[in-house]
Design a protein around this motif. Structure first.
Motif: not given
Length: 371
Positions: A251-279
């Motif tokens: 499950a993904v828990d996030a509040p509505p209207e969360l402010p955006s961030a200036e990041v590299d979406p490909i690299r952040v996606r890789e971070v979340i994917a690594n953490l989710l895969s380990n979990a």
């Protein structure tokens, strides 16, 4: 007759042995000899000047006080010469003490530097002598300690890398040999097994390349305004099949209207994917994994990946971000958390792991909203 003398050979080198000018340890010794030779010449010059100056000052003072007659020669007043010699002796003692205090620590550092040049990174020098030389010895010891740590990490990396590559390469080689000898049937199942092992090799190579770029500072981030919550939902959708097969709720828990961030979406996606895969890998059937995304009070976005797995030991938590570190029962390459940490740090963020045996693990990532 073979010529044994070479340019740059120090005087203490045996006459019947050729001087190897390219040997760095010998060059350090030769440099030390040249240094002390120059120091000795300077000492003699200063001592001579001290003798002459002291005799002249004592003689002039004696003439002014009327102890000796004006125009008298030094030979007529032996006590004046004795006073000059006493002052010269004091000057010599001071110079000898200075030479000993300076020469001994400096010589120790030069000897140690020669050993480091020959590859001995375990050498250390005593912090002695005047304050600048103690600071030099302290800096030298810090340098050699870092060199020793880097050399040990390099050897460990080579050993761990060869170990990780050995398994898939052995499997591929065995399969190909079986197919060549017709010990295995040449069907789609065998090809699928080979394709899976080559995929393992490909992922390992990609992980090593990403890790190398991140650790060297050569990783280029393509920053853009990104909704981290939407990114987390996309990653979770990609693991829906794996979660369903393992009977784990994601499950993904996030509040509505969360402010955006200036990041590299490909690299952040890789971070979340690594953490989710380990979990998912460490969560048993019937468990759950929750990805919580929220904003902090310090203008940052926080991503938490919580699972209900077996948890990690304190030793595993302490070494969670080390390269190729694997906990009990881990089937990964041991690079996922290391890569995640380097990518988060490249964004100027932080990552933290907390865990308790029997109660699961939580990995917290904090990313700044602006560059």
């Amino acid at each position: 007759m073979r010529r044994t003398w070479q340019r740059g050979r120090p005087p203490w080198w045996p006459e019947n042995e050729p001087w190897p000018p390219r040997h760095r340890a010998h060059e350090w010794r030769a440099g030390r000899v040249r240094f002390f030779r120059l120091f000795a010449l300077t000492f003699v010059a200063v001592l001579s000047a001290g003798i002459v100056g002291t005799v002249s000052l004592v003689w002039a003072a004696a003439a002014r006080l009327g102890i000796v007659a004006p125009g008298a020669t030094p030979g007529s007043a032996l006590f004046v010469v004795g006073g000059g010699l006493a002052g010269a002796a004091m000057t010599a003692l001071v110079l000898l003490g200075t030479m000993r205090r300076v020469g001994r620590p400096l010589g120790a550092v030069m000897d140690a530097a020669g050993r480091v040049a020959d590859g001995d990174y375990g050498v250390r020098v005593a912090e002695q002598g005047p304050r600048p030389f103690r600071a030099l010895a302290r800096a030298f010891n810090t340098m050699t300690e870092r060199l020793e740590n880097h050399d040990r990490q390099r050897r460990d990396l080579m050993a761990e890398l060869s170990h990780e590559l050995r398994t898939p390469v052995t499997v591929v080689q065995g399969k190909l040999e079986g197919l060549a000898d017709r010990g295995y049937p040449r069907d789609d199942d065998q090809l699928a097994a080979l394709l899976e092992e080559t995929g393992v090799l490909s992922r390992l190579i990609d992980d090593l390349r990403t890790l190398s770029l991140a650790e060297s500072g050569a990783l280029q981030l393509q920053r853009e305004s990104t909704d981290i919550a939407d990114l987390a939902r996309e990653v979770a959708d990609g693991f829906a099949a794996s979660a369903l097969a393992g009977r784990v709720t994601v499950a993904v828990d996030a509040p509505p209207e969360l402010p955006s961030a200036e990041v590299d979406p490909i690299r952040v996606r890789e971070v979340i994917a690594n953490l989710l895969s380990n979990a998912l890998r460490h969560t048993p059937a019937g468990g759950s994994v929750v990805v919580h995304v929220g904003a902090t009070s310090g203008a940052a976005i926080q991503v938490e990946v919580r699972d209900t797995g077996a948890g990690m030991t304190p030793d595993d938590v302490a070494h969670a971000f080390d390269r190729f570190h694997k906990g009990a029962g881990s089937r990964g390459s041991g690079l996922g958390l290391t890569i995640a940490k380097n990518l988060v740090v490249a964004h100027g963020g932080q990552i933290h792991v907390s865990s308790e045996i029997g109660k699961g693990t939580t990995v917290t990532v904090t990313l700044p909203r602006t560059n």
